[in-house]
Each structure stands twice: as C-alpha cells, then as structure tokens.
Design a protein around this motif. Sequence first.
Motif, short mmCIF file in Angstrom:
data_model
loop_
_atom_site.label_atom_id
_atom_site.label_comp_id
_atom_site.label_asym_id
_atom_site.label_seq_id
_atom_site.Cartn_x
_atom_site.Cartn_y
_atom_site.Cartn_z
N ALA A 32 15.72 13.60 11.01
CA ALA A 32 15.87 13.85 12.45
C ALA A 32 14.64 13.34 13.21
CB ALA A 32 16.08 15.34 12.71
N SER A 33 13.45 13.50 12.63
CA SER A 33 12.23 12.97 13.26
C SER A 33 12.29 11.45 13.32
CB SER A 33 10.99 13.39 12.46
OG SER A 33 10.87 14.79 12.40
N ALA A 34 12.75 10.85 12.23
CA ALA A 34 12.89 9.39 12.19
C ALA A 34 13.79 8.91 13.33
CB ALA A 34 13.48 8.96 10.84
N LEU A 116 10.39 1.52 12.59
CA LEU A 116 9.92 2.56 13.51
C LEU A 116 10.42 3.93 13.04
CD1 LEU A 116 10.48 0.96 17.06
CD2 LEU A 116 8.52 0.73 15.53
N ALA A 117 11.67 4.00 12.65
CA ALA A 117 12.24 5.26 12.18
C ALA A 117 11.51 5.74 10.93
CB ALA A 117 13.73 5.09 11.90
N ALA A 118 11.30 4.82 9.99
CA ALA A 118 10.66 5.18 8.72
C ALA A 118 9.24 5.69 8.95
CB ALA A 118 10.64 3.98 7.78
N GLN A 119 8.52 5.07 9.89
CA GLN A 119 7.15 5.51 10.09
C GLN A 119 7.10 6.91 10.70
OE1 GLN A 119 4.66 4.41 8.64
NE2 GLN A 119 3.07 5.66 9.59
N ASN A 120 8.05 7.21 11.59
CA ASN A 120 8.16 8.59 12.07
C ASN A 120 8.45 9.55 10.91
OD1 ASN A 120 7.61 8.48 14.81
ND2 ASN A 120 9.58 9.34 15.44
N ALA A 121 9.30 9.11 10.01
CA ALA A 121 9.62 9.93 8.83
C ALA A 121 8.36 10.21 8.02
CB ALA A 121 10.67 9.24 7.96
N VAL A 122 7.51 9.21 7.89
CA VAL A 122 6.26 9.38 7.14
C VAL A 122 5.38 10.43 7.82
CG1 VAL A 122 4.07 8.25 6.54
CG2 VAL A 122 6.25 7.07 6.17
N VAL A 123 5.25 10.33 9.12
CA VAL A 123 4.39 11.28 9.84
C VAL A 123 4.96 12.69 9.68
CG1 VAL A 123 3.46 11.93 12.10
CG2 VAL A 123 3.63 9.50 11.47
N ALA A 124 6.27 12.82 9.82
CA ALA A 124 6.90 14.13 9.65
C ALA A 124 6.67 14.66 8.23
CB ALA A 124 8.39 14.05 9.95
N ALA A 125 6.90 13.82 7.24
CA ALA A 125 6.75 14.24 5.84
C ALA A 125 5.31 14.69 5.57
CB ALA A 125 7.14 13.10 4.89
N GLU A 126 4.35 13.90 6.04
CA GLU A 126 2.95 14.25 5.77
C GLU A 126 2.55 15.53 6.51
OE1 GLU A 126 0.71 10.60 6.34
OE2 GLU A 126 1.41 9.83 4.39
N SER A 127 3.17 15.77 7.66
CA SER A 127 2.86 17.00 8.40
C SER A 127 3.37 18.22 7.63
CB SER A 127 3.47 16.96 9.81
OG SER A 127 4.85 17.30 9.77
N LEU A 128 4.34 18.00 6.74
CA LEU A 128 4.89 19.09 5.91
C LEU A 128 4.15 19.22 4.58
CD1 LEU A 128 8.70 18.33 6.52
CD2 LEU A 128 7.44 20.29 7.43
N GLY A 129 3.09 18.44 4.40
CA GLY A 129 2.32 18.52 3.16
C GLY A 129 2.85 17.61 2.06
N ILE B 5 5.97 17.67 14.17
CA ILE B 5 7.41 17.36 14.26
C ILE B 5 7.92 17.66 15.68
CG2 ILE B 5 9.69 18.03 13.37
CD1 ILE B 5 8.42 18.20 10.59
N SER B 6 7.41 18.73 16.29
CA SER B 6 7.80 18.99 17.69
C SER B 6 7.44 17.81 18.59
CB SER B 6 7.06 20.21 18.25
OG SER B 6 7.41 21.35 17.55
N LEU B 7 6.25 17.26 18.36
CA LEU B 7 5.83 16.10 19.16
C LEU B 7 6.79 14.92 18.96
CD1 LEU B 7 3.38 14.88 20.92
CD2 LEU B 7 2.61 13.89 18.76
N LEU B 8 7.13 14.65 17.69
CA LEU B 8 8.05 13.54 17.40
C LEU B 8 9.41 13.77 18.05
CD1 LEU B 8 7.32 13.05 13.56
CD2 LEU B 8 6.33 11.76 15.47
N SER B 127 0.28 12.09 21.36
CA SER B 127 -0.53 13.28 21.04
C SER B 127 -1.68 13.43 22.04
CB SER B 127 -1.08 13.19 19.61
OG SER B 127 -2.23 12.37 19.55
N LEU B 128 -2.05 12.34 22.70
CA LEU B 128 -3.10 12.38 23.73
C LEU B 128 -2.53 12.63 25.12
CD1 LEU B 128 -5.13 9.26 22.44
CD2 LEU B 128 -5.87 11.65 22.28
#
Lengths: 247, 247
Positions: A32-34, A116-129, B5-8, B127-128
Amino acid sequence: MNDVISLLMKHRSIRRFTDQPVTEQQLNLIVASAQMASTSSNVQAYSVIAVTEPELKKELASLSGNQAYIEQCPVFLVWCADLYRLQQVTAPHLGEQLSYEDSTENFIVATIDVALAAQNAVVAAESLGLGIVYIGGVRNQVAELSELLGLPELVYPVFGMCVGYPDQETDLRPRLPVDAVLHRNRYSKDRIIEPVNDYDETTKRYMLKRTDGKSDTSWSQVMATRLAQPNRLHMKQFLDSKGFMKQ
Amino acid sequence: MNDVISLLMKHRSIRRFTDQPVTEQQLNLIVASAQMASTSSNVQAYSVIAVTEPELKKELASLSGNQAYIEQCPVFLVWCADLYRLQQVTAPHLGEQLSYEDSTENFIVATIDVALAAQNAVVAAESLGLGIVYIGGVRNQVAELSELLGLPELVYPVFGMCVGYPDQETDLRPRLPVDAVLHRNRYSKDRIIEPVNDYDETTKRYMLKRTDGKSDTSWSQVMATRLAQPNRLHMKQFLDSKGFMKQ
C-alpha cells in the motif's frame, strides 16, 4: 535531519535474514505504501509478485545467479513493469483504435513507475525493522524466470527484492560526494573528475577495511571491470519478444 | 502503521508553492538521502540538476508543456540517467578495451538508479514539510531541453521535479486495490478485470467529487484515451542519438 531522513541515511543491503516471517499485514502495508508513490498520469504500470513457496524461491535463486538469500528470505518480491493490465482493461474501450502501449516512452514510464513504487516499499519495510536487498539478477535468465512466474506479454521483471528481518550487521557503503551528482542549473562536464578522484580514495580505504587489507580497488577500477563485461546483452531481444519498445 | 508509513500514505502531488525558498542545507539533505538509495552494483548512474535561475526555469516550463509550476517553484530538479560519468572515469582504466555502457541492460540500470534515488529524495523532502510533483513533461521536447541543460551523450532527462513549500491542499488520489497489483507466487492473469472494475467505480465517484459533478470518467476510460495518444514517439530516436541501447 529528522527521523525519516535518519532512516534513509541508514540504508544498507541485507543478505542474511532470521526465520521470523513477514506477516500478511506487513506485506499489505508495504505494498500500500508502494502504491502511494507518484505514477505517471496515474497509469500504475507495475505489478509485484510475492513469492513465498520454498520450491519456487529455490528455482528463482538458481535462475538469478545462485544468490542463496533469495531462497533464505521469507518473502521474495519480484517487481515487474506491467503494460499488460493497461492493454487488457483499455481494449474494450478502444475497439479497433490504435494504441501505443508498445512505445519506448511507455516502456520508460512503466520502468520508472515500478522503481518509484519499490523504493517506497523499501522505506516502509525498513521503518518496520525489516531489511531488504534489490536483486538485479532476475534479469540474468530473464526469459526462463518470466516463464516460471507466468508473466504475460508487456510485463518484464525489473528487479527482485528479498525482504525479512536482518540477521547481520553491515557497514554503510560510502557514496559519491554530493558534488559529483548534483549540478547547478546546467550539467557541468568539467566537474566530473575531481570528486570521483576523491571518491576513489574513499572507496580504496573502505575496501581495505572490508577485505582486511587484501584489496584496495578504487570505485573507478571496479566500474571499469563492470563496464567491460558483456552483461545481460539478451535484454534487448527479450524486451522485443515481450512486445516492448516497438516504436 | 508508524510515522514513516503515515508520511508515505499522505503523498499527493503539489502544483502550487509559496515564495519560501528551499535552503541549501535542505537541498543537500535531500540529495544525500537520494544517494543512500540502492544502486545496481554501486554504479550510481544518475545526476540531478538543481535549476534555480528564473529565466532557465521559464524556458524549461515552456519546453515541458507550459506547466506554470515549473517556473513558480523555488527549485526545479531535473533527474538524469547518467552513463557519461561512468564512461569518462573508466576510460583511462579500459584503454582500447571494449565497454558496454551502450547496452539496453545499462540503460535499464541507469533508469532504475535515478528513479530509486529520486523517490528517496521525495520522502526526504516531504519529511521536511516540502511538497513535490514529478514532471514527465521534460521528455516532451527532450532534445531541446537536453541541449539547454548541456546534457552530454549517454545522459537523458528521465523526469523533472518541482520542490517547494505547498500552497494548496489537495485530495489523496485513490489507487488500484492492493489485489490488483499484488500477485501471489505467480502472475494471475485471471485476476485483473475484477479489481479494476471496482477501481473504475471508485475513480468515477472521485471524479464526480473533484469536478463538482461534471465528469464521471472511469480509470479505464482515462487510460484508454491516454494509450490511444501517440505520446512522445520521438524517445526511441532520441535515446539512439544519445548513444543509449545500441545493443
């Protein structure tokens, strides 16, 4: 600096994962973030295949240069540029009208969209640990891999992505100085060599540390070796066979 | 869900900006964040041109479909796939050796690299408190725009990006249902139509609201109109003229 930027700055590829699964809820949040990433005129020209079947992951690992972490990670995502869905859903509206899903422009649009979608997925995944590594190796034996995953015409696997909980600590890899990639108002051809020379020194030190003194290869040397390799020269013919870039 | 994720999930394109400038420190943070995105074998095959000169932004706006926000935003970033830097810095190592910067594979690598970096830049910028819109219009008159920015061979402008403080509130645009883009283990050709039909209903309602009842065009209809347009058919010849995808 803020927490989000700190997260981005801490990114490194993870190639060893614990046994802890990625939950269905996490996978849905990641996708969904992607999907909230920008997409050219809202075409959303991509699909992602979440591979969890052990046998299938094993086959994909073997087709992608025998990278064991593809088999080992709990979920392997295959990110695909997808103009097939558009072609299918627009066909009833278009009837006999010409359409241009096979243009180079639309190939570029789909490739950007999925990245672009995949990179958002990466950010979301890393935010989840979670940790990830992109796998360009899905293009190694791209025809066989596409057949295995049942990819129709106008779909190609752009990259894979291992996702799971990290079971290793890895160093941040130094990047080119900002000055090497950031130009002001116009492209500065005369400002390329100096920042790269600086970076070559940085990468030599990094390599010495990483290899316990065994190698001090500079970035330019590594890149020269890479560019001299006839790497994945089948891509042009493969994309043509899938109906891409006909014009 | 968490703050990242909220930001995304809150992302929407911004096309009107206040006069508040983007600081040099912000720009550097944004580009440094971009650089930490994954890059294929660390090739970092991209450059970004930060355009702030008012006259130049005006010309770029005119070359990109007269989108006024390109002129209005404080910084216009032009994200370029860049194999020229690699070619230049590896040439001394390679001597007479053949190299493959002109392969379709390396074109794909550079296009992915720039998109991953740009999407990290978007997350950092948002984020900024900044807003952005991607501009595919830089490919409208791609040869003229490339000349204006002094882009050498093996460099092409993939997209632009307006950056600045938002001066508008815009709605989130609904995306395809997760099920439409997420496949399990293999590509499901037979699962395309149903989620798209659902989405067509969602987009009709969204359009009715957005146009005060004047339009109820569905996503499939919009996409059909778009695919039937001979859009940027010059890209194939242009990329060839820049030395890309020779093999």
